[in-house]
Scaffold this active site. Structure first.
Site, PDB file in Angstrom:
ATOM      1  N   SER A   1      49.174  73.856  45.452  1.00  0.00           N
ATOM      2  CA  SER A   1      48.558  74.448  46.649  1.00  0.00           C
ATOM      3  C   SER A   1      47.053  74.320  46.485  1.00  0.00           C
ATOM      4  O   SER A   1      46.566  74.149  45.353  1.00  0.00           O
ATOM      5  CB  SER A   1      48.938  75.934  46.724  1.00  0.00           C
ATOM      6  OG  SER A   1      48.099  76.641  47.614  1.00  0.00           O
TER       7      SER A   1
ATOM      8  N   TYR B   1      50.215  84.324  42.893  1.00  0.00           N
ATOM      9  CA  TYR B   1      50.541  83.035  43.543  1.00  0.00           C
ATOM     10  C   TYR B   1      49.594  81.957  43.014  1.00  0.00           C
ATOM     11  O   TYR B   1      50.021  80.853  42.650  1.00  0.00           O
ATOM     12  CB  TYR B   1      50.420  83.169  45.066  1.00  0.00           C
ATOM     13  CG  TYR B   1      50.778  81.910  45.828  1.00  0.00           C
ATOM     14  CD1 TYR B   1      52.099  81.476  45.924  1.00  0.00           C
ATOM     15  CD2 TYR B   1      49.794  81.137  46.455  1.00  0.00           C
ATOM     16  CE1 TYR B   1      52.438  80.322  46.619  1.00  0.00           C
ATOM     17  CE2 TYR B   1      50.114  79.987  47.160  1.00  0.00           C
ATOM     18  CZ  TYR B   1      51.437  79.580  47.236  1.00  0.00           C
ATOM     19  OH  TYR B   1      51.763  78.430  47.922  1.00  0.00           O
TER      20      TYR B   1
HETATM   21  N1  LIG Z   1      52.895  76.703  53.988  1.00  0.00           N
HETATM   22  C1  LIG Z   1      51.745  76.672  53.332  1.00  0.00           C
HETATM   23  O1  LIG Z   1      50.700  77.044  53.879  1.00  0.00           O
HETATM   24  C2  LIG Z   1      51.685  76.144  51.911  1.00  0.00           C
HETATM   25  C3  LIG Z   1      50.413  75.910  51.355  1.00  0.00           C
HETATM   26  C4  LIG Z   1      50.334  75.467  50.037  1.00  0.00           C
HETATM   27  C5  LIG Z   1      51.483  75.219  49.304  1.00  0.00           C
HETATM   28  N2  LIG Z   1      52.702  75.448  49.873  1.00  0.00           N
HETATM   29  C6  LIG Z   1      53.874  75.208  49.032  1.00  0.00           C
HETATM   30  O2  LIG Z   1      54.747  74.292  49.671  1.00  0.00           O
HETATM   31  C7  LIG Z   1      56.101  74.577  49.296  1.00  0.00           C
HETATM   32  C8  LIG Z   1      56.959  74.682  50.540  1.00  0.00           C
HETATM   33  O3  LIG Z   1      56.489  75.753  51.314  1.00  0.00           O
HETATM   34  P1  LIG Z   1      56.839  75.964  52.869  1.00  0.00           P
HETATM   35  O4  LIG Z   1      55.587  76.431  53.488  1.00  0.00           O
HETATM   36  O5  LIG Z   1      57.528  74.789  53.416  1.00  0.00           O
HETATM   37  O6  LIG Z   1      57.824  77.224  52.740  1.00  0.00           O
HETATM   38  P2  LIG Z   1      59.142  77.655  53.545  1.00  0.00           P
HETATM   39  O7  LIG Z   1      59.270  79.122  53.300  1.00  0.00           O
HETATM   40  O8  LIG Z   1      59.125  77.155  54.943  1.00  0.00           O
HETATM   41  O9  LIG Z   1      60.292  76.863  52.747  1.00  0.00           O
HETATM   42  C9  LIG Z   1      60.581  77.175  51.416  1.00  0.00           C
HETATM   43  C10 LIG Z   1      62.034  76.809  51.171  1.00  0.00           C
HETATM   44  O10 LIG Z   1      62.291  77.081  49.776  1.00  0.00           O
HETATM   45  C11 LIG Z   1      63.552  77.723  49.684  1.00  0.00           C
HETATM   46  N3  LIG Z   1      63.584  78.518  48.459  1.00  0.00           N
HETATM   47  C12 LIG Z   1      62.959  79.680  48.184  1.00  0.00           C
HETATM   48  N4  LIG Z   1      63.294  80.108  46.950  1.00  0.00           N
HETATM   49  C13 LIG Z   1      64.127  79.179  46.440  1.00  0.00           C
HETATM   50  C14 LIG Z   1      64.818  79.050  45.207  1.00  0.00           C
HETATM   51  N5  LIG Z   1      64.721  80.005  44.257  1.00  0.00           N
HETATM   52  N6  LIG Z   1      65.589  77.958  45.006  1.00  0.00           N
HETATM   53  C15 LIG Z   1      65.727  77.010  45.960  1.00  0.00           C
HETATM   54  N7  LIG Z   1      65.131  77.094  47.163  1.00  0.00           N
HETATM   55  C16 LIG Z   1      64.331  78.160  47.394  1.00  0.00           C
HETATM   56  C17 LIG Z   1      63.634  78.586  50.943  1.00  0.00           C
HETATM   57  O11 LIG Z   1      64.984  78.970  51.224  1.00  0.00           O
HETATM   58  C18 LIG Z   1      63.042  77.655  51.980  1.00  0.00           C
HETATM   59  O12 LIG Z   1      64.013  76.828  52.551  1.00  0.00           O
HETATM   60  C19 LIG Z   1      56.051  75.842  48.444  1.00  0.00           C
HETATM   61  O13 LIG Z   1      56.060  75.505  47.081  1.00  0.00           O
HETATM   62  C20 LIG Z   1      54.712  76.449  48.811  1.00  0.00           C
HETATM   63  O14 LIG Z   1      54.183  77.276  47.792  1.00  0.00           O
HETATM   64  C21 LIG Z   1      52.840  75.875  51.169  1.00  0.00           C
END
Ligand SMILES: NC(=O)c1ccc[n+]([C@@H]2O[C@H](COP(=O)([O-])OP(=O)(O)OC[C@H]3O[C@@H](n4cnc5c(N)ncnc54)[C@H](O)[C@@H]3O)[C@@H](O)[C@H]2O)c1
Length: 267
Positions: A142, A155
């Site tokens: 991130s 985080y």
């Molecule tokens: N959305 C943002 O702004 C952002 C920014 C920086 C980094 N990220 C990173 O990107 C990645 C995806 O995030 P997103 O925004 O698409 O989130 P999201 O919440 O839309 O999707 C996350 C998915 O991970 C699954 N999940 C959660 N815990 C789990 C586990 N223990 N085992 C298997 N699956 C699991 C959830 O069911 C969900 O389908 C994450 O690692 C997040 O930290 C997101």
């Protein structure tokens, strides 16, 4: 040489939602032979399988209920991918949560889950079962993994950990023996369920105040998960092992950590 996604087999953790779902879709758009969605949310996982099968055909996608923090469950996703598609070339270590109010679980999912995936892919399943010369592991860090914000220190710690392990596992020492590129992508704010209710995902009022102040002073626009996925696909095709990429406001650029020795002052 560019890494071709055509005919490759991938596992996308957390692929039922947000960025993971869009990456799974883009992999199939780019000719991947098969994608396993490994997600802890079974209902969403089944719905995702139906959606992707309707768009790309029923033999292109599988869903494997997986909690990435549980090594055995994660290994089962590799075993079932191998038995369905015959190879494994790509792991998108994307599953993550952003919730400091349950910080022990956050550490388990984000750090332990990512390490489980690298160990399984790099040391066992991808190294032995890739269909071409090279495999790839993409770790989702991130912007908080290169520049922390005071609103969610845990985080930030988990995403710094992912950044660090990517530099270590992506180094030439490992790439030269594995031929598996290990790369980190650091998304900026991306409109997904992860950030939909930010007020309830920190350690309380002082942290919420910091979040609001930081959000108000930012002049960067949120990107869509589709835009983020396109940047990740581009990184997969072109980036070198051990590199770290910011994917923010629909633009990508490499993040290079300064060398500590360059900072050493000789008196
Ligand atoms: N959305 C943002 O702004 C952002 C920014 C920086 C980094 N990220 C990173 O990107 C990645 C995806 O995030 P997103 O925004 O698409 O989130 P999201 O919440 O839309 O999707 C996350 C998915 O991970 C699954 N999940 C959660 N815990 C789990 C586990 N223990 N085992 C298997 N699956 C699991 C959830 O069911 C969900 O389908 C994450 O690692 C997040 O930290 C997101």
């Amino acid at each position: 040489m560019e890494f071709s996604l055509a005919d490759k087999v991938a596992i996308v953790t957390g692929g039922s939602s947000g960025i993971g779902f869009c990456v799974a879709r883009e992999l199939l758009n780019n000719g991947a032979r098969g994608v396993t969605i490994a997600d802890v949310n079974v209902e969403l996982g089944q719905a995702t399988l139906e959606k992707l099968s309707a768009e790309f055909g029923s033999n292109k996608c599988t869903f494997c209920p997986t909690d990435v923090a549980d090594f055995k469950q994660f290994e089962n996703a590799f075993i079932s991918t191998l038995s369905t598609f015959g190879n494994i070339d790509i792991l998108i270590n994307n599953a993550g949560i952003c919730d400091d109010s349950i910080w022990e679980k956050e550490i388990d999912v984000n750090i332990k889950g990512t390490i489980n995936g690298v160990l399984l892919g790099l040391e066992n399943y991808i190294i032995k079962n890739k269909s071409g010369q090279e495999g790839i592991i993409i770790n989702l860090s991130s912007i908080r993994g290169v520049q922390p914000s005071g609103d969610r220190p845990v985080y930030a710690a988990t995403k710094f950990a992912i950044h660090g392990m990517t530099l270590a596992w992506g180094s030439e020492d490992h790439y030269s023996r594995t031929n598996i590129k290990v790369i980190a992508v650091c998304p900026g704010s991306t409109s997904t369920p992860l950030i939909a209710n930010p007020a309830n995902t920190n350690l309380g009022q002082p942290y919420e105040k910091i979040r609001k102040k930081n959000k108000a002073s930012s002049n960067l626009s949120d990107q869509t998960p589709e835009q983020c996925a396109l940047l990740i696909i581009d990184v997969m095709k072109t980036a070198k092992s051990g590199t770290v990429w910011i994917a923010e406001s629909a633009e990508k650029y490499q993040y290079i950590m300064p060398s500590r020795l360059d900072m050493k002052t000789i008196i």
